[in-house]
Design an enzyme around this catalytic site. Structure first.
Site, PDB file in Angstrom:
ATOM      1  CG  ASP A   1      11.390  19.163  -2.849  1.00  0.00           C
ATOM      2  OD1 ASP A   1      12.631  19.105  -2.907  1.00  0.00           O
ATOM      3  OD2 ASP A   1      10.633  18.339  -3.413  1.00  0.00           O
TER       4      ASP A   1
ATOM      5  CD  GLU B   1      17.611  16.007  -0.594  1.00  0.00           C
ATOM      6  OE1 GLU B   1      17.285  15.276   0.359  1.00  0.00           O
ATOM      7  OE2 GLU B   1      17.099  15.930  -1.717  1.00  0.00           O
TER       8      GLU B   1
END
Ligand code: ZN
Length: 433
Positions: free
Chosen positions: A152, A210
């Protein structure tokens, strides 16, 4: 269930050829128990139970890698094609069993391993550690529906390569360092950066990619979202999800701050763009944003990615407040004393004068701090300082006691997470069909 005086997690019993597996608790520590010829594959201590040779293996990264080779469902996978996906970050490595309870009966694809570099540094863990914790939980709970692992908010080539090498199946590329001021004026730099990372590391793999442009000072305008994303797609980047910065404030571990109807208007514009360009919107800092969850669920018809993490830490603190009041008191005072340091990493607008003096609070009411927004924010952002704090002689000040408490109250922690993450999913429109 009990076997040979050891507690055995009932869903952790597997057979493979002549070998039997389970996760058992011996002397208060969970271990992998293996019998049969697979014994030779694992590191551990050989013993015998009722005359049968058994190896008791610690739940290490190395042993988790063997488990991943032998039991395919324990590997993280891509979530392309899954409509509803949720990131369930677990900073302690103890939350996944509770997360599994929350998602088990829903049509939701969970990302159990999700950690940023900031979180790794603040918890003293590695990407291997974070994934291994998810692998062991999935194995222990017999969760075979698939899950993801998200590196992330990664920024550099090396960080991303490392996460992929560890087996992470989702990469969230944080473009904030390439955005000076607003996205509009720096879009060229962003686009160049994304394309170079994508072509070097993501292209041709199954990794969910992402693009995160949320860590900026101002909200992302729909116009700049559209122009950046369209250009990326034109250049061949396959985007799985994109995280704009929406209007309003997404502070850690508390509800959305701002006008819900204003959010709805803004979100709708971004959602139309995502739909047209063929990816999902990703909502970061998604813990506890209960007032806007129904809007997100309704406008996307359940097609979204939402990330949570801090709220599972706060549920751990809640369990400690309920069962270990002395430990909670020390953590609470420490958090307030070290708030300014924590604010170097996270920006919040708490007002500590709203937090009642703990000296006037009875043990039974300590848990109420976990329902007070200012206290929640303070306890949320100080997690790293709490976990890494040392005594004068260099021993962990809280860490060992926190793990001991949560192991003792493991079923309470799982039940709390089931309830609290379940509340998130319910508000997002996810119900058991
Ligand atoms: Zn973010």
């Amino acid at each position: 269930m009990f076997k040979d005086n050891m507690y055995v997690y009932p869903k952790s019993v597997y057979k493979r050829g002549d070998s039997e597996y389970c996760i058992a608790v011996t002397d208060g520590v969970a271990v992998l128990s293996v019998s049969g010829s697979d014994i030779a594959l694992f590191d551990g201590t050989e013993t015998s139970q009722a005359g049968v040779p058994v190896k008791l293996c610690p739940l290490t990264v190395a042993n988790s890698k063997i488990i991943r080779k032998l039991f395919d469902f324990t590997n993280p996978g891509s979530h392309k094609g899954s409509k509803t996906t949720i990131g369930l970050g677990d900073r302690l490595g103890l939350a996944t069993p509770g997360h599994i309870r929350a998602v088990r009966d829903l049509e939701v694809f969970p990302v159990f391993a999700q950690q940023s570099m900031r979180e790794l540094n603040l918890t003293g863990r590695t990407y291997d550690d974070v994934l291994a914790a998810a692998v062991w939980a999935v194995f222990r709970e017999g969760y075979t529906k698939g899950y993801g692992a998200d590196g992330d908010h990664l920024k550099t080539h090396d960080e991303i390569k490392h996460a992929i090498d560890c087996g992470y199946t989702m990469i969230t590329l944080d473009c904030s360092e390439h955005i000076q001021g607003d996205l509009e004026s720096s879009s060229e730099a962003v686009i160049k950066h994304v394309i170079s990372i994508y072509n070097d590391l993501i292209k041709g793999t199954d990794v969910d990619f992402e693009v995160s442009i949320d860590e900026t000072l101002t909200a992302t305008s729909p116009q700049s979202h559209y122009s950046v994303a369209r250009e990326l797609i034109k250049q061949g980047v396959e985007i799985t999800s994109l995280a704009p910065r929406f209007v309003g404030e997404f502070q850690k571990g508390i509800d959305y701050i701002g006008s819900v109807s204003g959010f709805e208007q803004d979100f709708l514009e971004h959602k139309k763009i995502a739909e047209e360009l063929g990816y999902k919107l990703s909502i970061h800092s998604g813990s506890d944003k209960f007032s806007i969850f129904p809007v997100i669920g309704r406008l996307t018809d359940g097609r979204f990615h939402l990330k949570t993490a801090g709220t599972s830490w706060l549920e751990a603190v809640r369990v400690i407040a309920q069962h270990e009041p002395e430990l909670y008191r020390e953590m609470h005072i420490f958090a307030l004393d070290n708030l300014q340091e924590a604010k170097k990493y996270y920006s919040i607008t708490e007002n500590t004068s709203n937090i009642a003096d703990i000296n006037n609070i009875e043990d039974t009411a300590l848990v109420d701090y976990l329902d007070q927004d200012d206290a929640r924010r303070v306890l949320h952002i100080t997690y790293g300082l709490i976990l890494l704090a040392k005594t004068k002689s260099g021993e962990p000040l809280f860490r060992d006691r926190i793990y001991k408490a949560l192991n003792t109250y493991e079923s309470e922690y799982s039940a709390a997470l089931d309830k609290h993450i379940g509340k998130h999913l319910y508000a997002l429109g996810q119900v058991n069909k």
